[in-house]
Design a protein around this motif. Structure first.
Motif, short mmCIF file in Angstrom:
data_model
loop_
_atom_site.label_atom_id
_atom_site.label_comp_id
_atom_site.label_asym_id
_atom_site.label_seq_id
_atom_site.Cartn_x
_atom_site.Cartn_y
_atom_site.Cartn_z
N LEU A 118 0.83 -1.21 0.00
CA LEU A 118 0.00 0.00 0.00
C LEU A 118 0.86 1.25 0.00
CD1 LEU A 118 -2.63 -1.19 2.52
CD2 LEU A 118 -3.13 -0.35 0.26
N VAL A 121 -0.56 4.85 -0.50
CA VAL A 121 -1.64 5.16 0.44
C VAL A 121 -1.06 5.37 1.83
CG1 VAL A 121 -3.89 4.42 1.24
CG2 VAL A 121 -3.07 3.64 -0.95
N TYR A 122 -0.06 4.54 2.15
CA TYR A 122 0.61 4.68 3.46
C TYR A 122 1.27 6.05 3.58
CZ TYR A 122 4.64 4.20 6.53
OH TYR A 122 5.60 4.43 7.47
N LEU A 124 0.47 8.83 2.09
CA LEU A 124 -0.56 9.85 2.29
C LEU A 124 -1.10 9.78 3.71
CD1 LEU A 124 -2.47 9.62 -1.07
CD2 LEU A 124 -0.84 11.33 -0.35
N GLY A 125 -1.15 8.57 4.27
CA GLY A 125 -1.64 8.42 5.64
C GLY A 125 -0.72 9.03 6.66
N SER A 128 -0.43 12.74 7.69
CA SER A 128 -1.34 13.41 8.61
C SER A 128 -0.69 13.61 9.99
CB SER A 128 -2.64 12.62 8.74
OG SER A 128 -2.38 11.29 8.99
N ALA A 155 -5.67 23.58 7.86
CA ALA A 155 -6.75 23.69 6.89
C ALA A 155 -6.22 23.44 5.48
CB ALA A 155 -7.38 25.07 6.97
N VAL A 158 -5.22 19.65 5.01
CA VAL A 158 -6.37 18.77 4.90
C VAL A 158 -7.05 18.95 3.56
CG1 VAL A 158 -8.65 18.32 5.87
CG2 VAL A 158 -6.72 18.59 7.37
N GLU A 161 -4.94 17.50 0.57
CA GLU A 161 -4.81 16.04 0.51
C GLU A 161 -5.80 15.45 -0.49
OE1 GLU A 161 -5.26 14.19 4.30
OE2 GLU A 161 -3.19 14.61 4.83
N PHE A 165 -5.07 12.74 -3.39
CA PHE A 165 -5.65 11.41 -3.29
C PHE A 165 -6.39 11.05 -4.58
CE2 PHE A 165 -6.58 7.78 -1.02
CZ PHE A 165 -6.00 7.87 0.23
N VAL B 56 -3.90 1.33 7.38
CA VAL B 56 -3.64 2.61 6.71
C VAL B 56 -4.88 3.47 6.70
CG1 VAL B 56 -2.99 3.63 4.53
CG2 VAL B 56 -1.77 1.67 5.34
N ILE B 60 -5.51 7.24 8.07
CA ILE B 60 -6.00 8.34 7.22
C ILE B 60 -7.28 8.92 7.79
CG2 ILE B 60 -6.96 8.88 4.97
CD1 ILE B 60 -5.02 6.98 3.74
N PHE B 72 -9.21 21.09 15.84
CA PHE B 72 -9.69 22.37 15.33
C PHE B 72 -10.77 22.91 16.24
CE2 PHE B 72 -8.04 22.40 10.97
CZ PHE B 72 -7.92 23.75 10.83
#
Lengths: 357, 163
Positions: A118, A121-122, A124-125, A128, A155, A158, A161, A165, B56, B60, B72
């Motif tokens: 993955l 995807v990992y 992108l995870g 965060s 902001a 987030v 992303e 994605f 994962v 996310i 927030f």
């Protein structure tokens, strides 16, 4: 694989794992940061018709080392009103977030932290974690500029992303893999096999895909640029409005951690863009090692191409930084939500249709 | 004790300790940041169980989405409006009864379920492809319904924001 080789050499899985985990840091990120900081100063200087650092070494090439020595000696200043535990954890967490991404980035066909299925995807995870650490730094500093910077940054990250994605999903529909290693392996051969030129194979779909792949590459480049908070998307640390944004209160080595994380992030997103669309570690012209019949040469060539592509995108990031003015906060959000996301969605739909047909 | 055992106990300890602090600490911000560790620990345990996709997605959705939304909310109300948000213990008796009943149900389920035993070896292949097949074939109705639910939530949020 480097891990198997190390564990057979040392005979202990745990020690081999730890060494394997440290390799990208010492072999890659630290030297890269040294070069990139100097590169940034030189690029900015030459773009503004200055010379940049010239005194330390030939044309200032050891200026960064001198700066690091200076940073080591600096006093660690912490004001009374900061939230001490969070204030101390935040720089480390920032670096964890950006370093974790390197576990799934293929440097060569042999040198990758983990053959994760993955991979993308990992990455992108774990990005965060960076957002959380920025919020942590901004809040614990107890400073209005820091908090505003952190809010803006979170902001922005987030929001941006989402287009990233969507483009990644587009690529997954085309290639059917989420592993960066498989993705890079797929784009082997010559540069016309790269995803930006429609991927491997020679049929009608490939040529139909080319324009949509270019749109996808542009979207992913813009949104990853925003994710690393670089100009023109640097509203979180907008110098003229917010002093230095979420790391206003940091000094000495803690500041250096944020700085290192920023440069590690810059390289990570460049590597991701190159792995997704520009063949990753693959050479555009075939390998000298294969031509001469020396197979051990191939990984070194791959490392060379990977570094070259990564540095090229880092250079483009710097180039943009010193060329374009900063976006306003509302323009930033407009760009993301009203332009990038609809385009990415349309791109995804069209590419999906093309792949099905 | 091999590598996987050590890693399992590490993640289990992270999850439990941080979950304990989420509940006990008086400061909401600390709770939120401890929640980060809890999610991380749970994701690690998912990885050890061979559920890589779930791990994962856990990171996310929970860290990248829910936790940041939570932070927030807390930060905007706490620092900017100058309201002190503190957690405290209220309604101890009903809470004890509810928690006791719920944990009783969980423990009885844990004891009475016949667990399907698979080999101790970690599944090597990725679960993503199988999950996708299941979602698109067997559970397609639930999948689509969830999509509609999220769409409704999105439209609702946009409508409220416009007022």
């Amino acid at each position: 694989m480097i891990f198997d080789w190390l564990s057979s050499l040392i005979g202990n899985e745990i020690i081999a794992g730890i060494i394997c985990a440290c390799l990208p840091l010492f072999l890659f990120i630290l030297p890269f940061a040294l070069v990139a900081v100097l590169m940034e100063r030189k690029v900015s200087a030459h773009m503004q018709d200055r010379l940049g650092p010239m005194r330390t070494g030939y044309h200032g090439i050891i200026q960064t080392i001198a700066d690091i020595l200076k940073l080591f000696q600096k006093e660690d200043i912490m004001s009374n009103e900061v939230d001490k535990p969070l204030f101390n954890i935040a720089p480390v967490l920032t670096f964890i977030g950006s370093y974790a991404a390197f576990a799934a980035i293929p440097f060569t066909s042999n040198f990758i932290g983990t053959k994760l299925d993955l991979g993308i995807v990992y990455i992108l995870g774990v990005s965060s974690f960076g957002v959380v650490s920025i919020l942590m730094a901004g809040w614990s500093s107890n400073n209005k500029y820091s908090l505003l910077g952190a809010m803006r940054s979170a902001a922005q990250l987030v929001s941006y992303e989402i287009p990233t994605f969507l483009v990644v999903v587009t690529l997954i529909t085309v290639t059917g893999t989420t592993s960066l290693l498989n993705l890079s392996e797929m784009q082997t051969g010559h540069f016309w096999n790269w995803m930006i030129l429609g991927g491997p194979g020679l049929n009608l779909t490939k040529f139909l895909l080319i324009p949509f792949m270019i749109v996808g590459a542009v979207i992913v480049f813009i949104s990853t640029l925003a994710e690393v908070n670089r100009t023109p998307f640097d509203v979180p640390e907008a110098d003229s409005e917010l002093v230095a944004g979420y790391y206003t209160e940091y000094s000495g080595m803690k500041f250096a951690m944020f700085f290192l994380a920023e440069y590690a992030n810059m390289f990570a997103v460049s590597a991701i863009v190159s792995a997704l669309f520009f063949g990753g570690y693959q050479s555009p012209f075939g390998y000298l090692g294969n031509l001469l019949g020396v197979s051990w040469l191939v990984p070194f060539e791959q490392l060379f191409w990977f570094t070259l592509k990564g540095c090229l995108f880092v250079f483009v990031q710097m180039w943009l930084r010193w060329t374009l003015p900063r976006l306003r906060v509302d323009q930033l959000m407009t760009l993301c939500w009203k332009y990038l996301i609809p385009f990415a969605f349309a791109n995804l739909l069209i590419v999906g249709l093309l792949v099905v047909l | 004790m091999n590598l996987y055992n050590i890693i399992f106990y590490l993640f289990a300890a992270i999850t439990l300790v941080s979950a304990f602090f989420v509940v006990t600490t008086r400061n909401v911000i600390y709770s939120a940041f401890n929640l980060l560790l809890t999610f991380f620990g749970v994701a690690g345990i998912y990885v050890l169980l061979g559920a890589d996709f779930l791990a994962v997605v856990q990171i996310i959705v929970y860290v990248g989405g829910i936790l940041i939304l939570l932070l927030f909310g807390v930060m905007l109300t706490n620092k900017i409006v100058n309201v002190q948000i503190r957690t405290g213990a209220t309604q101890i008796l009903p809470a004890t009864i509810a928690v006791g009943a719920f944990s009783g149900i969980l423990i009885s389920l844990l004891v009475n379920t016949e667990w399907k035993k698979v080999g101790t070896a970690l599944p090597g292949a990725s679960t993503t492809a199988n999950l996708g097949m299941l979602m698109m074939n067997e559970y397609i109705l639930i999948f689509e319904l969830l999509g509609i639910l999220l769409l409704v939530a999105l439209i609702g949020a946009a409508t409220i924001a416009r007022k």
